[in-house]
Design a protein around this motif. Sequence first.
Motif, PDB file in Angstrom:
ATOM      1  N   LYS A 338       0.834  -1.209   0.000  1.00  0.00           N
ATOM      2  CA  LYS A 338       0.000   0.000   0.000  1.00  0.00           C
ATOM      3  C   LYS A 338       0.868   1.258   0.000  1.00  0.00           C
ATOM      4  CE  LYS A 338      -3.998  -2.008   2.403  1.00  0.00           C
ATOM      5  NZ  LYS A 338      -4.803  -2.008   3.665  1.00  0.00           N
ATOM      6  N   THR A 339       1.947   1.223   0.797  1.00  0.00           N
ATOM      7  CA  THR A 339       2.834   2.388   0.861  1.00  0.00           C
ATOM      8  C   THR A 339       3.545   2.586  -0.467  1.00  0.00           C
ATOM      9  OG1 THR A 339       3.186   1.980   3.219  1.00  0.00           O
ATOM     10  CG2 THR A 339       4.743   3.437   2.119  1.00  0.00           C
ATOM     11  N   VAL A 340       3.980   1.481  -1.089  1.00  0.00           N
ATOM     12  CA  VAL A 340       4.659   1.569  -2.387  1.00  0.00           C
ATOM     13  C   VAL A 340       3.719   2.150  -3.439  1.00  0.00           C
ATOM     14  CG1 VAL A 340       5.671   0.222  -4.266  1.00  0.00           C
ATOM     15  CG2 VAL A 340       6.301  -0.277  -1.892  1.00  0.00           C
ATOM     16  N   LEU A 341       2.457   1.706  -3.429  1.00  0.00           N
ATOM     17  CA  LEU A 341       1.481   2.246  -4.381  1.00  0.00           C
ATOM     18  C   LEU A 341       1.335   3.755  -4.205  1.00  0.00           C
ATOM     19  CD1 LEU A 341      -1.315  -0.492  -4.158  1.00  0.00           C
ATOM     20  CD2 LEU A 341       0.101   0.000  -6.148  1.00  0.00           C
ATOM     21  N   SER A 346       0.714   5.025  -8.022  1.00  0.00           N
ATOM     22  CA  SER A 346      -0.067   3.976  -8.687  1.00  0.00           C
ATOM     23  C   SER A 346      -1.340   3.718  -7.886  1.00  0.00           C
ATOM     24  CB  SER A 346       0.745   2.681  -8.780  1.00  0.00           C
ATOM     25  OG  SER A 346       1.985   2.906  -9.422  1.00  0.00           O
ATOM     26  N   HIS A 347      -2.477   3.580  -8.585  1.00  0.00           N
ATOM     27  CA  HIS A 347      -3.718   3.381  -7.848  1.00  0.00           C
ATOM     28  C   HIS A 347      -4.131   1.916  -7.744  1.00  0.00           C
ATOM     29  CE1 HIS A 347      -4.820   4.109 -12.080  1.00  0.00           C
ATOM     30  NE2 HIS A 347      -5.850   3.324 -11.859  1.00  0.00           N
ATOM     31  N   ARG A 348      -3.428   1.018  -8.448  1.00  0.00           N
ATOM     32  CA  ARG A 348      -3.657  -0.404  -8.244  1.00  0.00           C
ATOM     33  C   ARG A 348      -2.399  -1.175  -8.650  1.00  0.00           C
ATOM     34  NH1 ARG A 348      -6.876   0.694 -12.874  1.00  0.00           N
ATOM     35  NH2 ARG A 348      -6.294  -0.556 -14.704  1.00  0.00           N
ATOM     36  N   GLN A 349      -2.375  -2.466  -8.296  1.00  0.00           N
ATOM     37  CA  GLN A 349      -1.166  -3.270  -8.474  1.00  0.00           C
ATOM     38  C   GLN A 349      -0.759  -3.375  -9.936  1.00  0.00           C
ATOM     39  OE1 GLN A 349      -0.993  -6.744  -5.929  1.00  0.00           O
ATOM     40  NE2 GLN A 349       0.045  -7.912  -7.534  1.00  0.00           N
ATOM     41  N   ALA A 350      -1.710  -3.414 -10.844  1.00  0.00           N
ATOM     42  CA  ALA A 350      -1.378  -3.543 -12.268  1.00  0.00           C
ATOM     43  C   ALA A 350      -0.601  -2.326 -12.759  1.00  0.00           C
ATOM     44  CB  ALA A 350      -2.658  -3.719 -13.090  1.00  0.00           C
ATOM     45  N   LEU A 355       4.727   0.169 -14.213  1.00  0.00           N
ATOM     46  CA  LEU A 355       5.781   1.141 -13.926  1.00  0.00           C
ATOM     47  C   LEU A 355       7.110   0.443 -13.649  1.00  0.00           C
ATOM     48  CD1 LEU A 355       6.696   4.055 -13.316  1.00  0.00           C
ATOM     49  CD2 LEU A 355       5.942   3.691 -10.967  1.00  0.00           C
ATOM     50  N   LEU A 356       7.065  -0.620 -12.832  1.00  0.00           N
ATOM     51  CA  LEU A 356       8.302  -1.326 -12.485  1.00  0.00           C
ATOM     52  C   LEU A 356       8.940  -1.966 -13.706  1.00  0.00           C
ATOM     53  CD1 LEU A 356       7.213  -3.054  -9.145  1.00  0.00           C
ATOM     54  CD2 LEU A 356       8.627  -1.012  -9.428  1.00  0.00           C
TER      55      LEU A 356
END
Length: 375
Positions: A338-341, A346-350, A355-356
């Motif tokens: 959550k902190t990384v997002l 980024s608003h979701r994992q996808a 980005l990564l």
Amino acid sequence: MSRLGKEDGLTDRIYEAAIFPELWPNVLDNLSHAISSAGGILFAASAGEIRWTSSPGTFEFMRAFVDGGWDKRNSRAARLAPMKYPGFVHDLDIFTREEIDRDPFYTELCRPKGVGWAAGTIVNVPNGDMMVYSFDRSMDAGPYDRPAIEFLDTLRPHLARAGLMAARLHLERAKSAVDTLAAVGLPAAVLRSEGRAVAANRLLEDLTPHVRICAFDRMHLVSKRADAMFAAGLRQIEKLPSMRPLSFASRGLDDERAVIHLLPLRRRAHDIFNSAACIVLITPVAKLNPPAEALLRGLFDLTPAEAKVAHALGSGATPRAIARDLGVSYETVRNHLKTVLAKTGSHRQANLLGLLATTSLPRANGEPVRSEPVA
């Protein structure tokens, strides 16, 4: 006024203060003594922002002026500015005594703070600032006489040139900073708090998929979401100049990706001519292997634990597998994620995975540096 009409080296000190801004309070104090003032004030105003310095005798008055929002209801400036008079004026040049006795600026601010009469002038400098010199004295001392105004007028050209010199010095420093960053391949600009570009290098100007320089040299990001984060970051810097650097992701035209970095500038005390608030750096990203943890920490201000989670996720691991491999709980990994997002915008994992998968650092020649693990 035994010293009236004698510059006593004041001219030299004025030009020294243009280079060493910490000297302004002493210069203003010297000028005040020459005309029997309580103190002198120098402030620069632009786009709703006020930067100021003062001699000791008027410091508390100017603090009350700023804290009380009197810059937005300053009847003196409201009358003086339209005159565009190239010299000093005093209160009775722009008000009658009856107007002064019922004006809130005088009755609610000046007199309670121990001042009431002023001599002032406005100087406009090319960087867009309105620069004001004001010398204040108590009501009991009476309004300034003509010899005092004439004495200030002999020094006004030097005061105006000192402001111009200081503004140009800061502009040259800003240009030098962004040109140096261009030499190592970093697109960059120096911005004021309202987002106006003071200086930008060629690399940033060429990033049209991500950046727009609009009216009044204001910088905007093509991505609406990134531009909102950019504007919020500028507002934070204006309120909290000591805040930490801020980094977030941006998606430009044709799905091109970049990382935006806002680096707050710490202004020197009393340096009212330094209107720059931050440096913005833009790191374009290219499709490569998942970035190394050290690169992730540097780009997005991640902690070591957050960088491990982000790197593992970019390598294809699931949150549960990451928790098992790192020997931590699944909830710990979720909290890190959550902190990384949030830090990467980024608003979701996808979005984070996209980005990564595209993150790298450019070389000065424009070729990307692969993010190999650090030994």
